[in-house]
Design a protein around this motif. Structure first.
Motif, mmCIF file in Angstrom:
data_model
loop_
_atom_site.group_PDB
_atom_site.id
_atom_site.type_symbol
_atom_site.label_atom_id
_atom_site.label_comp_id
_atom_site.label_asym_id
_atom_site.label_seq_id
_atom_site.Cartn_x
_atom_site.Cartn_y
_atom_site.Cartn_z
ATOM 1 N N ASN A 1 3.322 -3.181 5.746
ATOM 2 C CA ASN A 1 3.302 -3.243 7.151
ATOM 3 C C ASN A 1 3.617 -4.959 7.489
ATOM 4 O O ASN A 1 2.795 -5.790 7.173
ATOM 5 N N ASN A 2 4.772 -4.942 8.029
ATOM 6 C CA ASN A 2 5.261 -6.251 8.497
ATOM 7 C C ASN A 2 4.314 -7.213 9.162
ATOM 8 O O ASN A 2 4.409 -8.400 9.200
ATOM 9 N N ALA A 3 3.516 -6.452 10.240
ATOM 10 C CA ALA A 3 2.440 -7.127 11.172
ATOM 11 C C ALA A 3 1.334 -7.851 10.508
ATOM 12 O O ALA A 3 1.020 -8.726 10.693
ATOM 13 N N THR A 4 1.077 -7.154 9.309
ATOM 14 C CA THR A 4 -0.150 -7.476 8.661
ATOM 15 C C THR A 4 0.020 -8.045 7.525
ATOM 16 O O THR A 4 -0.768 -8.657 6.750
ATOM 17 N N GLY A 5 1.209 -7.709 6.782
ATOM 18 C CA GLY A 5 1.504 -8.323 5.521
ATOM 19 C C GLY A 5 0.988 -7.545 4.014
ATOM 20 O O GLY A 5 0.814 -8.018 3.189
ATOM 21 N N ARG A 6 0.229 -6.401 4.690
ATOM 22 C CA ARG A 6 -0.524 -5.554 3.609
ATOM 23 C C ARG A 6 0.148 -4.363 3.417
ATOM 24 O O ARG A 6 1.003 -3.681 4.246
ATOM 25 N N GLN B 1 -4.636 2.606 0.981
ATOM 26 C CA GLN B 1 -3.672 3.421 1.858
ATOM 27 C C GLN B 1 -3.276 2.552 3.213
ATOM 28 O O GLN B 1 -3.999 1.791 3.486
ATOM 29 N N LEU B 2 -2.126 2.679 3.400
ATOM 30 C CA LEU B 2 -1.509 1.807 4.625
ATOM 31 C C LEU B 2 -2.140 2.243 6.044
ATOM 32 O O LEU B 2 -2.230 3.456 6.308
ATOM 33 N N SER B 3 -2.420 1.239 6.901
ATOM 34 C CA SER B 3 -2.803 1.241 8.273
ATOM 35 C C SER B 3 -1.931 0.696 9.153
ATOM 36 O O SER B 3 -1.179 -0.444 8.535
ATOM 37 N N PHE B 4 -1.540 1.269 10.202
ATOM 38 C CA PHE B 4 -0.554 0.462 10.873
ATOM 39 C C PHE B 4 -0.814 0.964 12.499
ATOM 40 O O PHE B 4 -1.494 1.964 12.794
ATOM 41 N N CYS B 5 -0.266 -0.026 13.386
ATOM 42 C CA CYS B 5 -0.581 0.587 14.848
ATOM 43 C C CYS B 5 0.919 1.008 15.233
ATOM 44 O O CYS B 5 1.758 0.701 14.754
ATOM 45 N N ALA B 6 0.839 1.661 16.409
ATOM 46 C CA ALA B 6 2.332 1.936 16.956
ATOM 47 C C ALA B 6 3.001 0.761 17.317
ATOM 48 O O ALA B 6 2.420 -0.105 17.830
ATOM 49 N N ASN C 1 0.902 -1.159 -0.148
ATOM 50 C CA ASN C 1 -0.050 -0.062 0.039
ATOM 51 C C ASN C 1 0.913 1.262 -0.092
ATOM 52 O O ASN C 1 2.118 1.055 0.246
ATOM 53 N N LYS C 2 0.301 2.407 -0.162
ATOM 54 C CA LYS C 2 1.102 3.703 -0.221
ATOM 55 C C LYS C 2 0.662 4.617 0.754
ATOM 56 O O LYS C 2 -0.550 4.229 1.265
#
Length: 70
Positions: free
Chosen positions: A65-70, A41-46, A2-3
């Motif tokens: 995002n390495n946690a979600t693979g997306r 669009q990229l979503s991520f957590c702290a 994602n961007k």
């Protein structure tokens, strides 16, 4: 992949120095959480680690995002 707009979230991430062998491309660690406003669009957590992909272009950076693979 994602961007995300680098200029909008530059305060939300910090540079993660490669300290482990698997970090063979630039990575950042999210300081704050962010919800992407669309599927592209990229979503991520702290705390999530984001692999940066390609070059920043017109204020946008592709990443995964390495946690979600997306």
């Amino acid at each position: 992949m994602n961007k995300f707009n680098v200029d909008d979230i530059i305060i939300a991430v910090g540079i993660l120095r490669p300290t482990t062998p698997f970090l063979d491309q630039p990575h950042v660690r999210a300081v704050y959480s962010l919800d992407g406003h669309s599927e592209t669009q990229l979503s991520f957590c702290a705390g999530d680690i984001i692999s940066l992909v390609g070059e920043k272009r017109e204020g946008w950076q592709y990443g995964e995002n390495n946690a979600t693979g997306r």
